[in-house]
Design an enzyme around this catalytic site. Structure first.
Site, PDB file in Angstrom:
ATOM      1  N   ALA A   1      36.396  30.186  53.738  1.00  0.00           N
ATOM      2  CA  ALA A   1      37.750  29.133  53.768  1.00  0.00           C
ATOM      3  C   ALA A   1      37.585  28.497  52.259  1.00  0.00           C
ATOM      4  O   ALA A   1      37.906  27.294  52.537  1.00  0.00           O
ATOM      5  CB  ALA A   1      37.622  28.330  54.870  1.00  0.00           C
ATOM      6  N   GLY A   2      37.088  28.934  51.182  1.00  0.00           N
ATOM      7  CA  GLY A   2      37.368  28.435  49.955  1.00  0.00           C
ATOM      8  C   GLY A   2      38.759  28.441  49.667  1.00  0.00           C
ATOM      9  O   GLY A   2      39.704  28.682  50.120  1.00  0.00           O
TER      10      GLY A   2
ATOM     11  N   ALA B   1      41.715  29.809  51.887  1.00  0.00           N
ATOM     12  CA  ALA B   1      42.661  28.904  52.484  1.00  0.00           C
ATOM     13  C   ALA B   1      44.043  29.344  52.249  1.00  0.00           C
ATOM     14  O   ALA B   1      44.760  29.117  53.036  1.00  0.00           O
ATOM     15  CB  ALA B   1      42.422  27.432  51.717  1.00  0.00           C
TER      16      ALA B   1
ATOM     17  N   ALA C   1      35.909  32.187  60.098  1.00  0.00           N
ATOM     18  CA  ALA C   1      34.550  31.900  60.108  1.00  0.00           C
ATOM     19  C   ALA C   1      33.813  31.183  58.827  1.00  0.00           C
ATOM     20  O   ALA C   1      34.333  31.291  57.712  1.00  0.00           O
ATOM     21  CB  ALA C   1      33.664  33.183  60.116  1.00  0.00           C
TER      22      ALA C   1
ATOM     23  N   VAL D   1      38.403  42.685  41.290  1.00  0.00           N
ATOM     24  CA  VAL D   1      38.307  43.323  39.772  1.00  0.00           C
ATOM     25  C   VAL D   1      39.636  42.862  39.227  1.00  0.00           C
ATOM     26  O   VAL D   1      40.857  42.856  39.412  1.00  0.00           O
ATOM     27  CB  VAL D   1      38.474  44.813  39.772  1.00  0.00           C
TER      28      VAL D   1
ATOM     29  N   GLY E   1      41.274  39.850  39.191  1.00  0.00           N
ATOM     30  CA  GLY E   1      41.900  38.954  40.070  1.00  0.00           C
ATOM     31  C   GLY E   1      43.135  39.658  40.618  1.00  0.00           C
ATOM     32  O   GLY E   1      42.900  40.589  41.457  1.00  0.00           O
TER      33      GLY E   1
ATOM     34  N   GLY F   1      38.126  22.785  33.413  1.00  0.00           N
ATOM     35  CA  GLY F   1      37.904  23.344  34.613  1.00  0.00           C
ATOM     36  C   GLY F   1      38.052  24.856  34.249  1.00  0.00           C
ATOM     37  O   GLY F   1      37.968  25.688  35.324  1.00  0.00           O
TER      38      GLY F   1
ATOM     39  N   LYS G   1      32.420  43.553  37.647  1.00  0.00           N
ATOM     40  CA  LYS G   1      33.696  44.355  37.399  1.00  0.00           C
ATOM     41  C   LYS G   1      33.702  45.697  37.055  1.00  0.00           C
ATOM     42  O   LYS G   1      34.301  46.782  37.400  1.00  0.00           O
ATOM     43  CB  LYS G   1      34.484  43.580  37.135  1.00  0.00           C
TER      44      LYS G   1
END
Lengths: 441, 441
Positions: B19-20, B24, B51, B138, B140, B193, B211
């Site tokens: 659930a990162g 999410a 989970a 691979v 995104g 970021g 990748k």
């Protein structure tokens, strides 16, 4: 049905309809690389015949004479899969339906047919649990159909923008880089084989329009035909338009667009100014590219050769190998989901910026009058630039001003009314260079 | 088995592991757009649980508490399909195997796992007739796995070149546009970021290497792991290297490459100079792009966001909808064809051009000595430029010459021997800026 491993076929029989550039290349690969393809398919691909109009016609590529036949129907009936590369509506439509109704997968590169009868053909494929694939029909070798159908199947596409015709891209690219006129660039393209002797289908945008109808339907889960596409070609683009775009940091491309608007989906092929920083701006010569905007994926671009025997054959063979793997594995083919029924709308609700140029007398009050008309129609002006003009052939001897306007994003219908009103002003002698602009507002 | 239309499931149950950011976003779409997804899938998707390690942990996105569980195994056992977005090798591997062994399709974004245990996982999927998909692992959101597996399945890929890591592309782009040093550009990327506090996995090339192992395996129908990838990061790239590349019309990118060579397939992640006219040169900031060269398709490029919750979730959802459509339709899933067994080779046989810079005394005979060493080792010089240098801190007070050399395409092994011999010359004080160049010879 699912084949248990021990009941899987050893051989899959392929019927090829058409022996032009692409057909001959598909035949060559099938005949020269059967072992490699067999390992990918899981069964040996056997090209059982090539249907042509005249088996004794002269061909640029030599094909085994014993494979040629004029009896396409018997060939289809004997095959496990059919590749249709003949073009045109009939007899291609009837032959494809014959194969699909018998549950045989079909791979086609026939954009004219798909942009006219795609729904009928897909419904036939679905009814018998088989597949109809046509990656080669949209933007040549660029894998765009499969990504839209599968990779983006969990996303909401907002807009598809593409350079989908190599001939017009070559012509516009020449005009941009050399300053050539449309006629000179077209002549050069014809000399080099990038444009046909009768270039109508390309330069009027009809070829791109068929691709927009097909791709727009897949992207928005709805059925469209070429008649749903608003289409403007590039014949009216002048060297002055190209130069004006260049000096403002833009380049003119013939864009095929399928876009969600409030009233449905707008499908259009229109010459469009795009900023030179846009990824589509650097697509040169005969290359094609398709830009996709979606809620989740944000912005994707797919780029590659838009035509040519080798690239187009690659797209056909990718579809064919994928379809044959399903034949070998068993289980139904899965086609596009067409559930949305979004109506094709005219351009009225489409919102883009516009560029246009006015020729006016060089006197006070002109700018105010023009600006007033824009304001009155709810069209907001982004940039307005006035330059003095002397000795314009349209009004010899007069002191004139050229006013170049770029609007903010406006509804097409509002812009059309604005242009009519501006043309009606006494102080506007001429209005030219009216071109859509795709830019971030 | 094939489901007859009247026995098709009405509901398909989905287990989400993790659930990162991406998890999410996947949950949000499944919970907010069930009707739209149902029309595409042919059955209603029901997210039956998520989970997580700790159900009471603080989350950036709120998720329905009743869906959270720490019992991943029971969740998997109750589901029709599993989405794994936890990352890391264990327990992800064991959980994915649990689902695949039960014939349940799995969608994963776990590149570390796939670059280590891809073969084992795929074999489990094949044994039970289900599918394992990982478009999100691979580049995104860029649809590249599916085009390589399906659209290019009838073609021969020669080379895949990609900008597959957004952090390093951001840093190199900053160095190129602002002249910043590596350290300053990294600090700026961390502040914004784009780079993590510990940037090792990105700047040393490990993320891109995973990748390349995955995509190279699919492109060449062979199994590779991350250990097969020759990997050089960008920490050693200086502002001088970037400026030297710029003045020669090149830009330095961290390229992931999978390339057919005489002895097999070379997999590498290396800083590389590419001409500014190459389509990959205009990939800026955090964007990714993958360039594919194939016999038939010629040159294709796929471009899009390389990371981010929304784009990555789009890739996951595309895989999920496609897998669920197969669950609803029935019939076995079809995985990659891995038949070629081409060995991963070192860089010895790789042929690229190289750029390098020598510091020498400004005296006659130096150029001849250097050129002689290149000739002796069979490395042909493409361009050689000599400039006078005064007051170089490495040899204060001496009259020096800087010689910048770009070679023609040469075998890596020959180049390495050449560099050793050049370094051994008395008239060479320093050799720097040794960088691969991808250019048309």
């Amino acid at each position: 049905m699912t084949h248990a491993p021990d009941t899987r076929p050893d051989v899959v029989r392929i019927a090829l309809l058409g022996a032009g550039n692409v057909g001959a290349e598909v035949a060559r690969v099938l005949l020269e690389q059967p072992e490699e393809l067999a390992r990918r398919i899981g069964a040996r691909p056997e090209l059982i015949g090539i249907a042509v109009r005249d088996t004794s016609a002269q061909r640029t590529v030599e094909l085994p004479q014993q494979l040629l036949t004029t009896d396409a129907e018997s060939l289809i009936d004997a095959a496990d899969a059919v590749v249709e590369l003949t073009g045109g509506i009939e007899p291609a439509r009837t032959r494809i339906l014959r194969a699909l109704n018998a549950g045989k997968p079909v791979v086609s590169g026939n954009k004219a047919l798909l942009a006219r009868h795609g729904q009928e053909l897909h419904e036939a494929a679905e009814a018998s649990g088989t597949t109809l694939n046509y990656e080669a029909a949209v933007a040549g070798a660029i894998p765009i159909v499969r990504p839209v159908l599968e990779s983006l199947s969990g996303d909401r596409i907002r807009r598809v923008l593409g350079i989908m015709n190599g001939t017009t891209n070559y012509i516009l690219d020449q005009m941009d880089t050399t300053g050539a006129s449309f006629d000179d660039a077209l002549a050069e393209a014809q000399r080099l084989g990038f444009a046909e002797a009768d270039p109508t289908a390309d330069v009027e945008g009809h070829d791109a329009a068929a691709k927009v109808a097909i791709l727009g339907g897949l992207a928005f889960h709805s059925w469209y035909t070429i008649d749903d596409v608003y289409c403007r070609g590039i014949r009216g683009i002048t060297a002055e338009d190209v130069e004006a775009a260049r000096s403002a940091g833009f380049v003119i491309k013939l864009l095929g667009v399928a876009e969600r608007v409030s009233s449905g989906v707008n499908l259009r092929v229109v010459p469009t100014m795009i900023p030179r920083t846009h990824p589509l701006a650097s697509v040169h010569g005969g290359y094609n590219a398709v830009f996709v905007e979606a809620d989740g994926a944000e912005e994707l671009m797919f780029y590659g050769p838009g035509a040519g025997g080798g690239p187009t054959a690659s797209a056909v063979l990718g579809d064919l190998v994928s379809a044959l793997r399903r034949v070998v594995a068993g289980g139904p083919g899965i086609g596009p989901v067409v559930h949305a029924g979004l109506p094709a709308t005219g351009v009225d609700d489409v919102q883009t910026s516009f560029s246009l140029t006015l020729l006016c007398p060089d006197q006070t009050g002109v700018l105010a009058a023009v600006a007033g008309v824009f304001a009155e129609h709810g069209v907001s002006v982004s940039t307005m630039r006035q330059d003095d003009v002397r000795d314009d052939p349209r009004r010899p001897g007069e002191d004139l001003a050229e006013i170049r306007i770029v609007t903010h994003r406006a509804r097409n219908a509002d812009l059309v009314r604005t242009v009519e009103a501006v043309r009606g002003l006494d102080v506007v002698y001429d209005l030219s260079g009216l071109i859509r602009v795709e830019a971030d507002d």
